[in-house]
Scaffold this motif. Structure first.
Motif, PDB file in Angstrom:
ATOM      1  N   LEU A  73      12.163  67.305 -12.464  1.00  0.00           N
ATOM      2  CA  LEU A  73      12.017  68.560 -13.217  1.00  0.00           C
ATOM      3  C   LEU A  73      12.422  69.861 -12.552  1.00  0.00           C
ATOM      4  N   ILE A  74      13.031  70.656 -13.133  1.00  0.00           N
ATOM      5  CA  ILE A  74      13.389  71.921 -12.530  1.00  0.00           C
ATOM      6  C   ILE A  74      12.409  72.842 -13.130  1.00  0.00           C
ATOM      7  N   LEU A  75      11.867  73.640 -12.084  1.00  0.00           N
ATOM      8  CA  LEU A  75      11.178  74.774 -12.210  1.00  0.00           C
ATOM      9  C   LEU A  75      11.934  76.028 -12.488  1.00  0.00           C
ATOM     10  N   ASP A  76      11.655  76.585 -13.811  1.00  0.00           N
ATOM     11  CA  ASP A  76      11.997  77.956 -14.031  1.00  0.00           C
ATOM     12  C   ASP A  76      11.095  78.965 -13.154  1.00  0.00           C
ATOM     13  N   GLY A  77      11.360  79.284 -11.967  1.00  0.00           N
ATOM     14  CA  GLY A  77      10.538  80.132 -11.210  1.00  0.00           C
ATOM     15  C   GLY A  77      10.549  81.631 -11.577  1.00  0.00           C
ATOM     16  N   ALA A  78      11.059  81.994 -12.268  1.00  0.00           N
ATOM     17  CA  ALA A  78      11.044  83.517 -13.006  1.00  0.00           C
ATOM     18  C   ALA A  78      11.508  84.243 -11.698  1.00  0.00           C
ATOM     19  N   CYS A  79      11.152  85.322 -11.130  1.00  0.00           N
ATOM     20  CA  CYS A  79      11.598  86.106  -9.896  1.00  0.00           C
ATOM     21  C   CYS A  79      10.792  85.673  -8.841  1.00  0.00           C
ATOM     22  N   GLY A  80      10.159  84.511  -8.791  1.00  0.00           N
ATOM     23  CA  GLY A  80       9.729  83.816  -7.482  1.00  0.00           C
ATOM     24  C   GLY A  80       8.505  84.213  -7.195  1.00  0.00           C
ATOM     25  N   PHE A  81       7.675  84.947  -8.031  1.00  0.00           N
ATOM     26  CA  PHE A  81       6.324  85.338  -7.794  1.00  0.00           C
ATOM     27  C   PHE A  81       6.163  86.230  -6.705  1.00  0.00           C
ATOM     28  N   GLY A  82       6.935  87.065  -6.223  1.00  0.00           N
ATOM     29  CA  GLY A  82       6.635  87.973  -5.214  1.00  0.00           C
ATOM     30  C   GLY A  82       7.903  88.305  -4.426  1.00  0.00           C
ATOM     31  N   ASP A  83       7.633  89.091  -3.363  1.00  0.00           N
ATOM     32  CA  ASP A  83       8.768  89.431  -2.499  1.00  0.00           C
ATOM     33  C   ASP A  83       9.014  88.425  -1.371  1.00  0.00           C
ATOM     34  N   PRO A  84       9.959  88.500  -0.495  1.00  0.00           N
ATOM     35  CA  PRO A  84      10.515  87.624   0.443  1.00  0.00           C
ATOM     36  C   PRO A  84       9.467  86.881   1.091  1.00  0.00           C
ATOM     37  N   MET A  85       8.216  87.620   1.555  1.00  0.00           N
ATOM     38  CA  MET A  85       7.197  86.862   2.192  1.00  0.00           C
ATOM     39  C   MET A  85       6.479  86.144   1.014  1.00  0.00           C
ATOM     40  N   HIS A  86       6.462  86.288   0.021  1.00  0.00           N
ATOM     41  CA  HIS A  86       5.696  85.543  -1.066  1.00  0.00           C
ATOM     42  C   HIS A  86       6.513  84.312  -1.332  1.00  0.00           C
ATOM     43  N   MET A  87       7.596  84.138  -0.973  1.00  0.00           N
ATOM     44  CA  MET A  87       8.497  82.957  -1.192  1.00  0.00           C
ATOM     45  C   MET A  87       7.786  81.710  -0.640  1.00  0.00           C
ATOM     46  N   HIS A  88       7.423  81.788   0.521  1.00  0.00           N
ATOM     47  CA  HIS A  88       6.749  80.467   1.261  1.00  0.00           C
ATOM     48  C   HIS A  88       5.732  80.160   0.576  1.00  0.00           C
ATOM     49  N   HIS A  89       4.919  80.870   0.004  1.00  0.00           N
ATOM     50  CA  HIS A  89       3.755  80.251  -0.980  1.00  0.00           C
ATOM     51  C   HIS A  89       4.482  79.602  -2.216  1.00  0.00           C
ATOM     52  N   THR A  90       5.433  80.359  -3.014  1.00  0.00           N
ATOM     53  CA  THR A  90       5.951  79.838  -3.955  1.00  0.00           C
ATOM     54  C   THR A  90       6.687  78.382  -3.917  1.00  0.00           C
ATOM     55  N   ILE A  91       7.520  78.251  -2.712  1.00  0.00           N
ATOM     56  CA  ILE A  91       8.121  77.129  -2.537  1.00  0.00           C
ATOM     57  C   ILE A  91       7.156  76.141  -2.071  1.00  0.00           C
ATOM     58  N   ALA A  92       6.206  76.376  -1.223  1.00  0.00           N
ATOM     59  CA  ALA A  92       5.362  75.258  -0.892  1.00  0.00           C
ATOM     60  C   ALA A  92       4.466  74.678  -1.837  1.00  0.00           C
ATOM     61  N   LEU A  93       4.152  75.403  -3.020  1.00  0.00           N
ATOM     62  CA  LEU A  93       3.287  74.919  -4.087  1.00  0.00           C
ATOM     63  C   LEU A  93       4.531  74.080  -5.187  1.00  0.00           C
TER      64      LEU A  93
END
Length: 284
Positions: A73-93
């Protein structure tokens, strides 16, 4: 077969948008090998648009869909839900939820509803490059695929889109999502950038884009998403509720019966298998 193994093959796969577990099971029964959780489609389903969707809502939907279908399942992650720092939370989840890939696009946060009428608000290229780099750095599962998307083709120019995509690939993106509008643009993309590529076909029939699917595969296109199921669902619900309200025959049920569709629904959800478990245990 893993998603990365699919991408390594010289073959295009259609990834239909699914919006709940039932849709995912139906798509799997139809023979699809990979599915797409579209934030835009899920936003429509919730009647609040993608611009108001949160990461937790998409992750929960993904868990339920994966539990029902088991397909990549591919996730359409929109704009990543944040700035560069937030990518760590987005990718982990996203990884923990079991997605095989995440698509991140170079749009303004918070995202605006104008995206749905073709008006994009793009962030500077350098900011998106930083987000891609941090998404790659946050990845723990080497099988997890980072897809960088740009809508520059329709909001600025094809040259801008190509330049952005090239920068995102150099930043570590595994796959590029560009939206060519014509066969000529699709060929230009393939001639300028390294595959694999992904994009959304404008209608139900990918073969009507203007390039035969084998040629698209040879150009490096691997995933074509199809978002039209939401429109079919909307139309069927309008017809059904309208017929109930008016006391007329439901055109969505033409050629079938409630009993037949109930049996088909029970087959899709696997009712017989669950009844068998009860019969062997608590219903003896």
């Amino acid at each position: 077969m893993t998603f990365r193994e699919m991408l390594a093959q010289d073959k295009i796969r259609l990834a239909p948008a699914v919006f709940n577990p039932l849709a995912a099971k139906i798509a799997r029964a139809a023979g699809f090998e990979v599915l797409y959780l579209s934030a835009g489609v899920l936003g429509y389903m919730k009647c609040n648009l993608e611009a108001n969707m949160g990461l937790a809502e998409l992750v929960q939907a993904g868990i339920e869909i994966r539990a029902a279908s088991g397909l990549p399942l591919i996730l359409d992650g929109a704009c990543g839900f944040g700035d560069p720092m937030h990518m760590h939370h987005t990718i982990a989840l996203s990884e923990t939820a079991g997605f095989c890939a995440i698509e991140i696009e170079d749009q303004l946060l918070p995202k605006r509803a104008h995206h749905h009428v073709g008006i994009e608000h793009m962030v500077p290229r350098e900011l998106m490059v930083a987000k891609v780099k941090e998404a790659v750095a946050a990845r723990r599962d080497p099988e997890f695929v980072i897809i960088a998307r740009t809508n520059g083709v329709r909001s600025s120019s094809l040259d801008d889109a190509l330049g952005r995509a090239e920068a995102y690939r150099k930043a570590g993106a595994d796959m590029l999502y560009i939206s060519p509008r014509t066969p000529e643009e699709a060929r230009t993309v393939a001639g300028r950038l390294p595959p694999p590529f992904m994009f959304s076909v404008p209608g139900e029939d990918a073969g009507k884009f203007g390039i035969p699917l084998p040629e698209l595969a040879a150009l490096g296109y691997r995933i074509l998403t199809v978002t039209t199921p939401i429109y079919a669902f909307h139309r069927a619900m309008q017809q059904t509720y309208g017929a109930i309200a008016n006391g007329t025959a439901n055109p969505a049920m033409a050629g079938t019966t409630r009993k037949a569709e109930q049996a088909a629904l029970h087959e899709t959800v696997g009712l017989d298998a669950l009844l068998a478990i009860e019969k062997a245990t608590v219903e003896q």
